[in-house]
Design a protein around this motif. Structure first.
Motif, PDB file in Angstrom:
ATOM      1  N   GLU A  75       0.821  -1.211   0.000  1.00  0.00           N
ATOM      2  CA  GLU A  75       0.000   0.000   0.000  1.00  0.00           C
ATOM      3  C   GLU A  75       0.860   1.269   0.000  1.00  0.00           C
ATOM      4  N   LYS A  76       2.098   1.145   0.425  1.00  0.00           N
ATOM      5  CA  LYS A  76       2.953   2.317   0.585  1.00  0.00           C
ATOM      6  C   LYS A  76       3.671   2.669  -0.713  1.00  0.00           C
ATOM      7  N   GLU A  77       3.880   3.950  -0.888  1.00  0.00           N
ATOM      8  CA  GLU A  77       4.689   4.447  -1.995  1.00  0.00           C
ATOM      9  C   GLU A  77       5.821   5.263  -1.411  1.00  0.00           C
ATOM     10  N   ARG A  78       6.991   5.105  -1.993  1.00  0.00           N
ATOM     11  CA  ARG A  78       8.110   5.927  -1.554  1.00  0.00           C
ATOM     12  C   ARG A  78       8.917   6.368  -2.763  1.00  0.00           C
ATOM     13  N   ILE A  79       9.526   7.515  -2.645  1.00  0.00           N
ATOM     14  CA  ILE A  79      10.300   8.085  -3.740  1.00  0.00           C
ATOM     15  C   ILE A  79      11.775   7.906  -3.418  1.00  0.00           C
ATOM     16  N   VAL A  80      12.496   7.240  -4.341  1.00  0.00           N
ATOM     17  CA  VAL A  80      13.934   7.028  -4.196  1.00  0.00           C
ATOM     18  C   VAL A  80      14.599   7.356  -5.533  1.00  0.00           C
ATOM     19  N   THR A  81      15.907   7.380  -5.529  1.00  0.00           N
ATOM     20  CA  THR A  81      16.626   7.612  -6.782  1.00  0.00           C
ATOM     21  C   THR A  81      16.725   6.299  -7.558  1.00  0.00           C
ATOM     22  N   MET A  82      17.025   6.424  -8.837  1.00  0.00           N
ATOM     23  CA  MET A  82      17.194   5.227  -9.675  1.00  0.00           C
ATOM     24  C   MET A  82      18.347   4.362  -9.151  1.00  0.00           C
ATOM     25  N   ALA A  83      19.406   4.998  -8.659  1.00  0.00           N
ATOM     26  CA  ALA A  83      20.554   4.257  -8.138  1.00  0.00           C
ATOM     27  C   ALA A  83      20.138   3.406  -6.946  1.00  0.00           C
ATOM     28  N   THR A  84      19.367   3.983  -6.042  1.00  0.00           N
ATOM     29  CA  THR A  84      18.900   3.244  -4.866  1.00  0.00           C
ATOM     30  C   THR A  84      18.000   2.087  -5.290  1.00  0.00           C
ATOM     31  N   ALA A  85      17.118   2.335  -6.225  1.00  0.00           N
ATOM     32  CA  ALA A  85      16.218   1.276  -6.700  1.00  0.00           C
ATOM     33  C   ALA A  85      17.023   0.153  -7.354  1.00  0.00           C
ATOM     34  N   GLY A  86      18.048   0.503  -8.111  1.00  0.00           N
ATOM     35  CA  GLY A  86      18.880  -0.508  -8.764  1.00  0.00           C
ATOM     36  C   GLY A  86      19.638  -1.362  -7.762  1.00  0.00           C
ATOM     37  N   ILE A  87      20.186  -0.729  -6.729  1.00  0.00           N
ATOM     38  CA  ILE A  87      20.910  -1.473  -5.689  1.00  0.00           C
ATOM     39  C   ILE A  87      19.946  -2.395  -4.949  1.00  0.00           C
ATOM     40  N   GLU A  88      18.748  -1.909  -4.640  1.00  0.00           N
ATOM     41  CA  GLU A  88      17.772  -2.755  -3.946  1.00  0.00           C
ATOM     42  C   GLU A  88      17.362  -3.941  -4.812  1.00  0.00           C
ATOM     43  N   GLN A  89      17.218  -3.723  -6.099  1.00  0.00           N
ATOM     44  CA  GLN A  89      16.864  -4.817  -7.003  1.00  0.00           C
ATOM     45  C   GLN A  89      18.014  -5.828  -7.091  1.00  0.00           C
ATOM     46  N   LEU A  90      19.244  -5.344  -7.126  1.00  0.00           N
ATOM     47  CA  LEU A  90      20.406  -6.239  -7.166  1.00  0.00           C
ATOM     48  C   LEU A  90      20.460  -7.096  -5.912  1.00  0.00           C
ATOM     49  N   VAL A  91      20.223  -6.491  -4.764  1.00  0.00           N
ATOM     50  CA  VAL A  91      20.235  -7.236  -3.504  1.00  0.00           C
ATOM     51  C   VAL A  91      19.093  -8.252  -3.474  1.00  0.00           C
ATOM     52  N   ALA A  92      17.922  -7.885  -4.001  1.00  0.00           N
ATOM     53  CA  ALA A  92      16.787  -8.826  -4.037  1.00  0.00           C
ATOM     54  C   ALA A  92      17.111 -10.021  -4.944  1.00  0.00           C
ATOM     55  N   GLN A  93      17.749  -9.769  -6.079  1.00  0.00           N
ATOM     56  CA  GLN A  93      18.135 -10.875  -6.967  1.00  0.00           C
ATOM     57  C   GLN A  93      19.186 -11.752  -6.299  1.00  0.00           C
TER      58      GLN A  93
END
Length: 170
Positions: A75-93
């Protein structure tokens, strides 16, 4: 007045005197064939190099990595930079077991000086009970013997069996 005229001629007179002293030879062309001041020896000149693209690419990458993006987590939305989103996706993978993500994550962590085992050292020591250490030590010793063959041990001559002489006599 005649004095001023003589002074003005003296530099010109010295220039003609230096022309007379100038020797023409290899690497010393005559004055009339030398390049004039401001004239290039190669009028067409060298081809201009294309401008370097690396600074533009670096700036474009920085701009793209700093762009804000909205991530939805339930339900939550948060605004982050593309770099942060990419690092989080890398960690999730990485957490899912992707071997390429593991390789990249380890490379980034090493390059940035991030300790991936922070806080885990005590948990690992606690998980290895004394009996586990003995099992591991035995396994390592067994593997070592398979990889490394010890040199044969030769007995000194006084300990060798003398029965070999008795067998030859029979």
């Amino acid at each position: 007045m005649s004095k001023k005229i003589n002074e003005s001629r003296s530099p010109a007179a010295s220039a003609t005197a230096s022309d007379a002293d100038y020797k023409v030879g290899p690497g010393r062309p005559p004055k009339e064939h030398q390049f004039k001041p401001g004239q290039s020896g190669n009028p067409k000149g060298a081809k201009r190099k294309p401008p370097a693209i690396a600074p533009d690419l670096k700036a474009a990458l920085k701009h793209a990595l700093n762009k804000p993006i909205t991530l939805k987590q339930g339900e939550k939305e948060r605004i982050v930079t593309m770099a942060t989103a990419g690092i989080e996706q890398l960690v999730a993978q990485y957490a899912k077991g992707d071997r390429h993500a593991r390789r990249d994550l380890f490379a980034y962590a090493d390059k940035l000086g991030v300790d991936l085992m922070a806080g885990q050292h005590q948990a690992i020591e606690d998980a290895l009970a004394p009996n586990h250490e003995a099992i591991l030590r035995t396994y390592v010793e067994r593997q070592y013997d398979e990889v490394f063959t010890p040199a044969p041990v030769f007995a000194p001559p006084e300990l060798l069996d003398d029965d070999a002489q008795d067998q030859n006599e029979d």
